[in-house]
Design a protein around this motif. Structure first.
Motif, short mmCIF file in Angstrom:
data_model
loop_
_atom_site.label_atom_id
_atom_site.label_comp_id
_atom_site.label_asym_id
_atom_site.label_seq_id
_atom_site.Cartn_x
_atom_site.Cartn_y
_atom_site.Cartn_z
N UNK A 1 0.83 -1.19 0.00
CA UNK A 1 0.00 0.00 0.00
C UNK A 1 0.87 1.24 0.00
N UNK A 2 0.27 2.33 -0.38
CA UNK A 2 0.96 3.62 -0.36
C UNK A 2 0.30 4.49 0.68
N UNK A 3 1.11 5.16 1.46
CA UNK A 3 0.60 6.01 2.53
C UNK A 3 1.05 7.44 2.24
N UNK B 1 4.11 6.68 14.41
CA UNK B 1 2.71 6.61 14.00
C UNK B 1 2.30 5.15 13.93
N UNK B 2 1.04 4.92 13.71
CA UNK B 2 0.52 3.56 13.63
C UNK B 2 -0.47 3.48 12.48
N UNK B 3 -0.31 2.46 11.67
CA UNK B 3 -1.27 2.18 10.60
C UNK B 3 -2.09 0.99 11.08
N UNK B 4 -3.41 1.10 11.04
CA UNK B 4 -4.28 -0.02 11.40
C UNK B 4 -4.95 -0.56 10.16
N UNK B 5 -4.92 -1.87 10.04
CA UNK B 5 -5.54 -2.56 8.91
C UNK B 5 -6.55 -3.54 9.47
N UNK B 6 -7.76 -3.50 8.95
CA UNK B 6 -8.81 -4.41 9.39
C UNK B 6 -9.10 -5.38 8.25
N UNK B 7 -8.86 -6.65 8.52
CA UNK B 7 -9.20 -7.68 7.55
C UNK B 7 -10.64 -8.10 7.78
N UNK B 8 -11.42 -8.07 6.73
CA UNK B 8 -12.83 -8.44 6.76
C UNK B 8 -13.64 -7.52 7.70
N UNK B 9 -13.62 -6.21 7.44
CA UNK B 9 -14.26 -5.26 8.35
C UNK B 9 -15.78 -5.40 8.46
N UNK B 10 -16.41 -6.05 7.51
CA UNK B 10 -17.87 -6.21 7.54
C UNK B 10 -18.33 -7.37 8.43
#
Length: 66
Positions: free
Chosen positions: A8-10, A20-29
């Protein structure tokens, strides 16, 4: 799901130097009642936290295109 990585590009414009912190949610639904897709997972939804250090004074720039 055979995912072996993430790319990914930030955008850093306006970001203050420091940690800093990047949060990624797998399957957010997914809901709490949903079951994982198979026995390799313990939950149907996962959150991952990736720490990053941003230090613009130490970052190099790319050379100009020829």
């Amino acid at each position: 799901i055979n995912m072996r990585g993430l790319l990914g590009l930030v955008p850093m414009t306006g970001l203050q130097p420091g940690m800093h912190r990047i949060e990624i949610v797998w399957n957010p639904e997914a809901n709490e009642d949903d079951v994982p897709i198979d026995d390799r997972y313990s939950a149907a939804r996962s959150t991952y936290s990736i720490p990053i250090a941003f230090s613009p004074d130490l970052e190099g720039t790319l050379p100009a295109a020829p």
